[in-house]
Design an enzyme around this catalytic site. Structure first.
Site, PDB file in Angstrom:
ATOM      1  N   GLU A 248       0.803  -1.231   0.000  1.00  0.00           N
ATOM      2  CA  GLU A 248       0.000   0.000   0.000  1.00  0.00           C
ATOM      3  C   GLU A 248       0.834   1.278   0.000  1.00  0.00           C
ATOM      4  O   GLU A 248       0.645   2.140   0.855  1.00  0.00           O
ATOM      5  CB  GLU A 248      -0.933   0.003   1.220  1.00  0.00           C
TER       6      GLU A 248
HETATM    7  C1  ACM Z   1      -2.194  -5.299   3.998  1.00  0.00           C
HETATM    8  O1  ACM Z   1      -3.284  -5.744   4.391  1.00  0.00           O
HETATM    9  N1  ACM Z   1      -2.034  -4.028   3.758  1.00  0.00           N
HETATM   10  C2  ACM Z   1      -1.067  -6.182   3.791  1.00  0.00           C
END
Ligand code: ACM
Length: 497
Positions: free
Chosen positions: A310
């Site tokens: 992310e």
């Molecule tokens: C995640 O759930 N950002 C690995």
């Protein structure tokens, strides 16, 4: 396939008739060459029986003994040798209970530890109903795990859980024959591990948590003790330092990591994707080197997780450069790199473990990396993200990938997540619990149980040996052990508890 109350279900279990073995005052564990395992087994049996089961050095041929044997080949356990990879072989075991004695055999210590947990699950009330009367049924159990990596990832960054809570997590994991505890140690909201070369990280950023709840961190000794506790139960700790995003706690502690040189404000919300390192700053590479070298040195296990998820505010080239820098440092320190699925955008050393989590684009992202030699760890959110709500009425938990009832965690095939990937490229299955909404140990276990048992069976048991109906019967027995341990758990309406 088995009426025995074993979770995860074994490859084969045969009841051999007769009364089985009753633990009594003459029972002792024969240590032979394995004193540490013997004392672990004796400890487990003592807790079961309610009286101290001693360890003796010799006497394997005598009655009333619990005998531990390491054997050289799978055939000696009654397993076919073919197809048993070294990663699976370490978990394989045989349990044999007769009226005279109990024999635990394995190819490695981990298998013996798993066998000891099988005894706990098999234990039934003995013939005299008094305290400590425990009977083990007459059985032969022959078993090997489907996958070598059977994990749970715990986010201790959004909310901190101290070593004592993690020891209980380890105990629950061990009882399910899980073998990897992945600790998500750093994120925007907090930094939870003392890194000796960078003491400011915990000095400044261990204090915060989501919602201004209390923070906390593990000292070097805390991590060493937890790692040893886990290893004695067959569990490897994998530390995660999440990079190059999810780094606000680092940027708040070390202003030198931001372009302005000013530390960022602390962050106690639950948004993701906004913080980042900068590849062009001269301070970034030394930070990565110091932190990852220290973390590798603190890690007896073979893996260090570098996060990678992310990062929404960075071009791909800079992202790849930062991931590759981190990976080179970890590999230079002698460890194998693990990263969330996004690290597949970087050039990876063959053998790197890529952890799929987001099914929206995970399969397409990881497939080329796996074809180039990466190994796949499966954490599909809609099955194994155990912080997702069970249903709309669950008081805590997130919902971004839907609701995850018990059966959702059970009824899935790891090999179908990335169609076409060979089983030999899949290292295993890992559940995850993110703690944005998880504030107390009660919250934690309420979300973990019973779903962690379902994931453990997916990770351990061959698909053709699994059935939802059988799991339903067996998990009801297991739930009594959670009650005895005082753990809060969710009474899923899918099971007639
Ligand atoms: C995640 O759930 N950002 C690995």
């Amino acid at each position: 396939m088995t009426d025995l109350p074993l979770v995860p279900a074994p490859l084969s279990a045969t009841t051999t008739g007769g009364p089985g073995y009753v633990l009594g005052p003459r029972t002792r564990v024969v240590a032979g060459a394995l004193p540490d395992v013997a004392s672990t087994v004796a400890h487990r049996l003592s807790r079961l029986a309610g009286f101290a089961v001693p360890v003796t050095a010799n006497g394997a041929d005598e009655p009333d003994t619990v005998v531990l044997r390491l054997v050289d080949d799978a055939a000696a356990l009654g397993l076919p040798d073919a197809g048993l990879s070294p990663e699976r072989a370490v978990g394989a075991y045989r349990v044999e209970v007769t009226e005279r004695r109990v024999t635990l055999s394995a190819l490695a210590v981990d298998g013996l530890l798993h066998a000891a947990t099988v005894l706990e699950q098999l234990a039934a009330p003995g013939p005299d109903a008094g305290p400590g009367a425990v009977r083990l049924p007459a059985v032969v159990v022959v078993d090997a795990p489907r996958f070598g990596w059977r994990g749970l990832s715990v986010d201790v960054a959004r909310h901190f859980f101290g070593p004592e809570v993690l020891r209980t997590v380890v105990d629950v994991m061990a009882s399910l024959r899980l073998n990897v505890l992945h600790l998500h140690l750093t994120d925007d909201q907090g930094w939870r591990l003392d890194v000796p070369s960078r003491p400011q990280l915990v000095d400044v950023s261990s204090k915060t948590a989501v919602g201004d709840d209390p923070g906390g961190y593990y000292s070097v000794d805390d991590l060493a003790e937890l790692t040893a506790y886990a290893r004695a139960r067959g569990i490897t700790v994998v530390p995660e330092i999440d990079l190059p995003g999810h780094v606000n706690a680092a940027l708040h502690a070390l202003g030198e990591l931001t372009p302005s040189g000013e530390p960022t404000d602390p962050y106690t919300g639950i948004e993701v994707g906004f913080s980042r390192l900068h590849a062009d700053l001269p301070t970034t590479e030394p930070f990565l080197r110091d932190v990852l070298t220290d973390v590798a040195a603190m890690t007896p296990g073979p893996y260090v997780h570098v996060g990678g998820d992310e990062v929404h505010t960075m071009e791909r080239a800079e992202y790849a450069r930062l991931v590759e820098t981190a990976a080179r440092i970890v590999e230079g320190a002698g460890k194998t790199v693990v990263g969330w699925q996004e690290v597949a955008k970087a050039t990876l050393t063959p053998g790197t473990v890529v952890q799929l989590w987001d099914e929206r684009d995970g399969a397409e992202l990881v497939r080329p990396a796996v074809e180039a030699g990466a190994l796949l760890l499966l954490s599909p959110a809609s099955k194994v993200y155990l912080d997702l709500k069970y249903d709309a009425s669950t008081p805590i938990g997130l919902e971004w990938a839907g609701h995850v009832e018990l059966r959702d965690s059970y009824d899935w095939d790891p090999l179908a997540v990335v169609p076409g990937v060979p089983e030999s490229s899949v290292v295993g299955v890992e559940a995850a619990i993110w703690t944005e909404t998880v504030r107390t140990p009660e919250d934690l276990f309420f979300l973990l149980l019973p779903r962690l048992a379902a994931v453990a069976e997916v990770a351990w048991t061959q698909g053709d040996r699994r059935s939802w109906e059988g799991f339903g019967v067996r998990v009801r027995h297991l739930a009594r052990s959670w009650d005895r341990a005082g753990l809060r758990w969710y009474r899923s309406p899918q099971i007639p508890w």
